[in-house]
Design a protein around this motif. Sequence first.
Motif, short mmCIF file in Angstrom:
data_model
loop_
_atom_site.label_atom_id
_atom_site.label_comp_id
_atom_site.label_asym_id
_atom_site.label_seq_id
_atom_site.Cartn_x
_atom_site.Cartn_y
_atom_site.Cartn_z
N ALA A 207 1.89 5.65 9.49
CA ALA A 207 1.96 6.38 8.22
C ALA A 207 2.44 7.82 8.44
O ALA A 207 3.03 8.42 7.53
N SER B 193 -6.31 6.61 8.99
CA SER B 193 -7.34 5.69 8.53
C SER B 193 -8.29 6.38 7.56
O SER B 193 -8.42 7.60 7.55
N LEU C 79 -5.06 4.30 0.15
CA LEU C 79 -5.87 3.71 1.20
C LEU C 79 -7.36 3.82 0.86
O LEU C 79 -8.14 2.91 1.15
N GLU D 76 7.42 1.67 -0.01
CA GLU D 76 6.06 1.12 0.12
C GLU D 76 5.74 0.16 -1.02
O GLU D 76 5.01 -0.81 -0.84
N SER E 41 -1.65 6.08 13.65
CA SER E 41 -2.06 5.59 12.34
C SER E 41 -2.83 6.67 11.59
O SER E 41 -3.20 7.69 12.17
N VAL F 100 -1.78 -3.26 7.76
CA VAL F 100 -3.02 -2.50 7.78
C VAL F 100 -3.93 -3.16 8.80
O VAL F 100 -3.81 -4.36 9.06
N ASP G 88 -6.93 1.23 8.79
CA ASP G 88 -5.83 2.00 9.38
C ASP G 88 -4.51 1.59 8.75
O ASP G 88 -4.28 0.39 8.53
N LYS G 89 -3.67 2.57 8.53
CA LYS G 89 -2.29 2.34 8.09
C LYS G 89 -1.40 2.82 9.25
O LYS G 89 -1.14 4.02 9.38
N ILE H 257 0.85 -1.19 0.00
CA ILE H 257 0.00 0.00 0.00
C ILE H 257 0.89 1.24 0.00
O ILE H 257 1.77 1.36 0.84
N GLN I 213 3.23 -3.72 4.05
CA GLN I 213 3.01 -2.96 5.28
C GLN I 213 1.80 -3.50 6.00
O GLN I 213 0.92 -4.13 5.40
#
Length: 136
Positions: A115, A123, A86, A35, A121, A42, A111-112, A29, A40
Amino acid sequence: MSMHVLDDQHLDHDLATIRIKNLRLRTHIGIKEDEIKNRQDVVINAVIRYRAEKAVEFNHIEQALNYRTITKAVIALVEEHRFLLLERMTREVLDLIMSHDQVLTAQVEIDKPHALRFADSVSITLSDTREPRRPR
């Protein structure tokens, strides 16, 4: 007219809510070079509503919305694809959930983690519905 009110109350009576909480997956992502190269984490949360009167009455799995089937499909979608944004990943997960005819409404938040440097996070949340809007 009072019969219509009773029907509406009956319809809301067996409206079930399924919550898939903190489904942790790894995927590609993002748009930065690291990336694109590396998977990664999530974290996916989903809220799914459907009419469960038959499942409640008959107590048979065939009458219920199978959250295990939905979750397996979400895992396959997220882990087997690459996403630049996302927002796109969230929309695709939501569309997958809404593809089940029994689903009336769904909300997906993804949610990442990490980031942003000073945030836990970032989201994105999207929702969809099959229910007609009731006049107020």
